[in-house]
Design an enzyme around this catalytic site. Structure first.
Site, PDB file in Angstrom:
ATOM      1  N   THR A  13       0.679  -1.448  -0.421  1.00 35.49           N
ATOM      2  CA  THR A  13       0.294   0.303   0.270  1.00 35.49           C
ATOM      3  C   THR A  13       1.302   0.804  -0.120  1.00 35.49           C
ATOM      4  O   THR A  13       1.919   1.484   0.276  1.00 35.49           O
ATOM      5  CB  THR A  13      -1.143  -0.269   1.362  1.00 35.49           C
ATOM      6  OG1 THR A  13      -0.257  -0.172   2.595  1.00 35.49           O
ATOM      7  CG2 THR A  13      -1.813  -0.928   0.863  1.00 35.49           C
ATOM      8  N   SER A  15       2.315   2.650  -2.324  1.00 34.40           N
ATOM      9  CA  SER A  15       3.922   2.266  -3.229  1.00 34.40           C
ATOM     10  C   SER A  15       3.755   3.431  -4.557  1.00 34.40           C
ATOM     11  O   SER A  15       4.736   2.925  -5.416  1.00 34.40           O
ATOM     12  CB  SER A  15       3.778   0.932  -3.601  1.00 34.40           C
ATOM     13  OG  SER A  15       2.492   0.408  -4.142  1.00 34.40           O
ATOM     14  N   THR A  16       2.837   4.359  -4.889  1.00 29.99           N
ATOM     15  CA  THR A  16       3.615   4.764  -5.452  1.00 29.99           C
ATOM     16  C   THR A  16       5.024   5.818  -5.759  1.00 29.99           C
ATOM     17  O   THR A  16       5.192   6.680  -6.544  1.00 29.99           O
ATOM     18  CB  THR A  16       2.882   6.172  -6.226  1.00 29.99           C
ATOM     19  OG1 THR A  16       2.280   6.668  -5.269  1.00 29.99           O
ATOM     20  CG2 THR A  16       1.151   5.015  -6.994  1.00 29.99           C
ATOM     21  N   TYR A 154       1.000  11.293  15.555  1.00 26.67           N
ATOM     22  CA  TYR A 154       2.072  10.331  15.192  1.00 26.67           C
ATOM     23  C   TYR A 154       2.869   9.240  15.466  1.00 26.67           C
ATOM     24  O   TYR A 154       2.198   8.038  14.973  1.00 26.67           O
ATOM     25  CB  TYR A 154       3.448  10.868  13.824  1.00 26.67           C
ATOM     26  CG  TYR A 154       4.002   9.997  12.350  1.00 26.67           C
ATOM     27  CD1 TYR A 154       3.370   9.814  11.773  1.00 26.67           C
ATOM     28  CD2 TYR A 154       5.714  10.185  13.021  1.00 26.67           C
ATOM     29  CE1 TYR A 154       4.434   9.241  10.766  1.00 26.67           C
ATOM     30  CE2 TYR A 154       5.930   9.018  12.545  1.00 26.67           C
ATOM     31  CZ  TYR A 154       5.388   8.956  11.423  1.00 26.67           C
ATOM     32  OH  TYR A 154       6.036   7.792  10.368  1.00 26.67           O
TER      33      TYR A 154
END
Length: 265
Positions: A13, A15-16, A154
């Protein structure tokens, strides 16, 4: 050492670009059939075009969709009902003082960074158990143990990922399925590079490696490598954990933090 993933199907996921892109490339190099995921089909197709020029081993295919929502996960599962390897890499970060983080931000970070992996793991892991082989990896962070004061929300999500990964590993114990977390330290991803360029006044010729060393010296002085890691260095650890060679590694939190965390274990 058996690093061959020929015949295995993987989903990475987010992964661009960045760490996810590097992981997808490494898995493809090991022979896996790798699903490339991002929210937009155009960006996914562009990433696949780049990857095909960089690796000639595994097959690459598009799996666009917003895994940060339950509906998005359902749509993805309808198109890709089973995988052998799941890398839960999707994540967001944003520096913001604790007293300025509203409820909406806490909820958004939890949905994106935590629930995306929960939903996908819950859907895919039973099939792995049934087939007697599988790999689930959560891309956490050293921030899950060393909570950054500048983005507590985060850090909270990265700690949650560690707990989920360990609990899932115990749930599937003895089945041939392994579940692990990987904890990168400060890494020169595309997002970090863009952030540093902005800090340098938008200069395209900024020395990112020098800026990275300066950042580490000022903000992460316990680092033993004294620099930002490369995305390929993180991806190498993930690829190993996904391989048959790592069959005895499960329930682990594996650090690629450059020695930043000052404790043993």
């Amino acid at each position: 050492m058996d690093l061959n993933l020929t015949g295995r199907t993987a989903l990475v996921t987010g992964s661009t670009g960045g760490i996810g892109y590097a992981i997808a490339r490494e898995l493809a190099d090991l022979g896996a059939r790798v699903g490339i995921n991002g929210r937009g089909a155009e960006r996914v197709d562009a990433a696949i075009s780049r990857l095909r020029a960089e690796t000639k081993a595994g097959e690459l295919f598009a799996v666009p969709g917003d895994v940060a929502t339950a509906a998005g996960v359902d749509d993805l599962l309808a198109r890709l009902p089973a995988v052998d390897i799941l890398v839960n890499n999707t994540g967001i970060f944003e520096p913001k003082p604790f007293f300025e983080i509203p409820d909406a931000d806490w909820q958004r970070f939890f949905e994106v960074n935590v629930m995306s992996g929960v939903r996908l793991s819950r859907a895919y892991a039973p099939g792995m158990v049934e087939r007697g082989w599988g790999r689930v990896v959560f891309i956490s962070s050293e921030s899950g143990l060393n909570i950054p004061v500048e983005m507590v929300h985060y850090g909270m999500t990265k700690t949650a990922q560690l707990a989920i990964a360990r609990g899932l590993a115990e749930t599937v114990a003895g089945t041939g399925v392994t579940v692990n977390s990987v904890l990168p330290g400060p890494t020169l991803s595309e997002g970090v590079a863009e952030f540093m360029k902005q800090m340098a006044g938008g200069a395209e010729d900024a020395d990112l490696h020098a800026m990275g060393r300066q950042f580490v010296a000022e903000h992460r002085p316990s680092s033993l490598i004294r620099r930002l890691a490369g995305v390929e260095e993180v991806a190498a650890m993930v690829a190993y954990v996904c391989s048959p060679a790592a069959s005895a590694t499960s329930g682990a939190a594996l650090r690629v933090d450059g020695g930043l965390l000052r404790h043993i274990g």
